[in-house]
Design a protein around this motif. Sequence first.
Motif: not given
Length: 219
Positions: A189-215
């Motif tokens: 539902e409204n929960i997305f959670a990950c074991q990995f660190h997107p903020e330490k995973s370069g541009e691919k990680g930042l894209e995950i944060y960006k899509r989370w915000a947009e969605l």
Amino acid sequence: MTINNKTICIVDYKLGNLFSVKQALENIGLHIIISSNPEEIKNSDALVLPGVGSFKDAMNNLDQLGLIDPIKSAINEGKPFLGICLGLQLLFSSSEEFGECTGLDIIKGKVKKFPNQTIDEIVYKVPQIAWNQIYEGKSLTWKKTPLGSTENAEYMYFVHSYYVQPEENVGLTYTTYGSCEYVSSILKENIFACQFHPEKSGEKGLEIYKRWAELNNIK
């Protein structure tokens, strides 16, 4: 970069480096506060729960700071929720760390420790501190999720000794460490959670944060 007028609160329960997450989210244009104030958490438009450290200490801190009810209320109200590393694990019913410790019990399941493994003379150290791959499972597709623009088998950065074992069908990504295949991110539902660190995973990680915000319409 334009900052919108919605407030995303990073929950401060005195564990982990919150500022790297804050910087990453601000870099994609989000209005971020860091707070351990229950009222600020309650009034925010979305919550982020990061963290690195002991499950038991984290639950004790959340309890002592009076943050358990505000977190649960925000999730129950349908506010966007992002959990990172320990912030994923805390959502679960319990952890076997230091015997057994009760978690937030928002996701049914347990947090278990990686076994000591040596396979073909390769020692898989605990904690896992490494870039590792995330794979799409058979039940939940990545389309229309924060991973919608992520390629299958993409590498993300991990630092952890424990992994989650859900009893619900919430596994969004899977990762293998030695002979152990485990759920490395969840979606419910409204929960997305990950074991990995997107903020330490370069541009691919930042894209995950960006899509989370947009969605979630917070960008």
